[in-house]
Write a protein that holds these residues in place. Structure first.
Motif, PDB file in Angstrom:
ATOM      1  N   GLY A 202     -64.994   0.584  95.668  1.00 51.15           N
ATOM      2  CA  GLY A 202     -66.322   0.390  96.296  1.00 51.15           C
ATOM      3  C   GLY A 202     -65.500   1.241  98.303  1.00 51.15           C
ATOM      4  N   GLU A 203     -64.763   1.021  97.427  1.00 50.71           N
ATOM      5  CA  GLU A 203     -63.856   2.034  99.211  1.00 50.71           C
ATOM      6  C   GLU A 203     -64.297   3.286  98.816  1.00 50.71           C
ATOM      7  OE1 GLU A 203     -59.241   2.271  99.289  1.00 50.71           O
ATOM      8  OE2 GLU A 203     -59.524   1.301 101.254  1.00 50.71           O
ATOM      9  N   ALA A 204     -63.764   4.539 100.249  1.00 53.80           N
ATOM     10  CA  ALA A 204     -64.438   6.154  99.900  1.00 53.80           C
ATOM     11  C   ALA A 204     -63.383   5.889 101.665  1.00 53.80           C
ATOM     12  CB  ALA A 204     -66.042   6.237 100.168  1.00 53.80           C
ATOM     13  N   ASN A 205     -62.879   7.685 101.556  1.00 52.50           N
ATOM     14  CA  ASN A 205     -62.638   8.480 102.594  1.00 52.50           C
ATOM     15  C   ASN A 205     -63.727   8.658 103.867  1.00 52.50           C
ATOM     16  OD1 ASN A 205     -61.849  10.920 104.377  1.00 52.50           O
ATOM     17  ND2 ASN A 205     -60.138  10.438 102.974  1.00 52.50           N
ATOM     18  N   VAL A 206     -63.879   8.601 104.987  1.00 50.83           N
ATOM     19  CA  VAL A 206     -65.409   8.548 105.463  1.00 50.83           C
ATOM     20  C   VAL A 206     -64.624   9.414 106.821  1.00 50.83           C
ATOM     21  CG1 VAL A 206     -66.813   7.780 106.654  1.00 50.83           C
ATOM     22  CG2 VAL A 206     -66.036   6.172 104.421  1.00 50.83           C
TER      23      VAL A 206
END
Ligand code: FAD
Length: 343
Positions: A202-206
């Motif tokens: 559920g982690e993302a590079n944003v």
């Protein structure tokens, strides 16, 4: 006297070091930061690029956090899905890297093959000697490989100035998005875009990038607030948005972002840093074997890099201008994306 000194331990410099060390000519690499992977980045790269495959450069699969065969362009709140197998975007399957882990891995392998790596050493000055280059008055090298990124001292040493550039900020946040997504919205920015690239759990590079550096921070804030996102470890960096520079000189070649090999539309530079680093390693080996460090001999490297990159760079520079012009015309852009996503 060192045979080959690489300045900069980003992906470009580290791939050069590993390639050359594996060929039996261990170089010296100097990096200004005390640890690898400090630079802001979206960390997404295609599996294949310029006739190479990412897996040629990876020993450990853990460096890859996620693979995707689809990509999404969100324009003014509508998602357009692109199947990357045959997409009109011209991209193949993409992967989300743990870039810091990738850089650490490359450094370890380069060291195993005998490369010397000095961390925490910022190069300030190059001086030309009769048939070598003197670095900070203390290290003399037959060949300097400038892999020192946007603010390259090597590129400045050979008198080349960045003509056009952008700025981008990245961080990590939470997102339920399944596919890597670029967000274009003229109400947020007329010359930039945001992204959410899912990692694991559920982690993302944003992040957000744009051509007008001073507006990127406020565009990022608008983008985060519109999508209810929060990010940590926020970092920003400039990136070139122009055609590549001249890359080969007497006793010196430029690799990756130092040579403005970054894509002027997408801002992507990992693939071109790996590609140019790999060819630079091969070229350096030949130069050492033939004891020829002349610009004329090293020109072969520049030719090989530009054969694959120059035209794409030119095309995407045009795309950048056309897209900035079209972006406020919502109906036209929606229609174009609808057609492109179905091709
Ligand atoms: C926010 C952001 C998001 C991005 N997202 C993506 C993406 O998703 N995919 C993609 O393909 N590209 C992306 N890019 C571009 C990509 O990060 C770069 O093009 C790529 O990292 C270039 O690699 P490099 O090795 O050429 O240069 P860099 O990664 O810039 O490495 C240069 C190294 O040289 C060192 N250095 C600099 N000066 C000196 C000195 N004087 N002495 C010693 N060492 C020095 C630096 O510390 C650095 O480690 C992004 C860029 C930004 C800013």
């Amino acid at each position: 006297m060192e045979k080959v000194v690489i300045i900069g331990g980003g992906i470009g410099g580290l791939v050069t070091a590993k390639t050359l060390a594996k060929e039996g000519i261990p170089p010296l690499l100097v990096e200004k930061n005390k640890t690898f992977g400090q630079k802001a980045c979206g960390e997404m790269v295609t599996e294949e690029f310029f006739g190479l495959n990412l897996y040629q450069f990876l020993e450990k699969e853990e460096v890859i956090l996620r693979k995707s065969e689809k990509m999404v362009i969100n324009f003014a709140d509508r998602d357009y899905f692109f199947d990357l197998k045959n997409s009109s975007l011209g991209l193949k399957k993409v992967v989300q890297l743990d870039k810091r882990a990738f850089e650490e891995e490359l450094a370890e392998e380069a060291k195993e093959f005998g490369a010397k790596i000095f961390l925490g050493k910022e190069v300030k000055k190059l001086e030309r000697k009769k048939d070598s280059i003197l670095i900070d008055g203390e290290i003399e090298a037959k060949l300097v490989i400038g892999a020192d990124g946007f603010h390259s001292v090597c590129r400045k040493f050979v008198g080349q100035k960045i003509k056009s550039y952008g700025f981008a900020i990245s961080g990590y946040g939470k997102s339920e998005r399944e596919y890597p997504t670029f967000f274009f919205d003229p109400e947020i920015s007329k010359e930039g875009c945001g992204w959410i690239f899912p990692r694991q759990g559920g982690e993302a590079n944003v992040g957000f990038g744009g051509l007008e550096a001073e507006k990127v921070k406020s565009s990022l804030e608008k983008f985060l607030s519109k999508f209810g996102l929060k990010i940590e470890n926020e970092k920003g960096a400039f990136l070139p948005t122009q055609l590549p520079f001249r890359l080969s000189f007497d006793n010196l070649i430029l690799v990756g972002e130092a040579g403005a090999l970054t894509d002027p539309f997408w801002g992507a530079g990992i693939a071109s840093a790996i590609f140019s680093g790999y060819l630079a390693g091969k070229m350096a080996k030949e130069a050492v074997e033939k004891n020829d460090f002349s610009a004329k001999f090293l020109r072969k490297y520049e030719k090989e890099v530009k054969e694959k990159i120059y035209l794409k760079s030119f095309r995407n520079l045009l795309l950048q201008k056309i897209f900035s012009f079209l972006l406020p015309h919502k109906k036209t852009v929606n229609l174009l994306l609808k057609i492109l996503s179905r091709l």
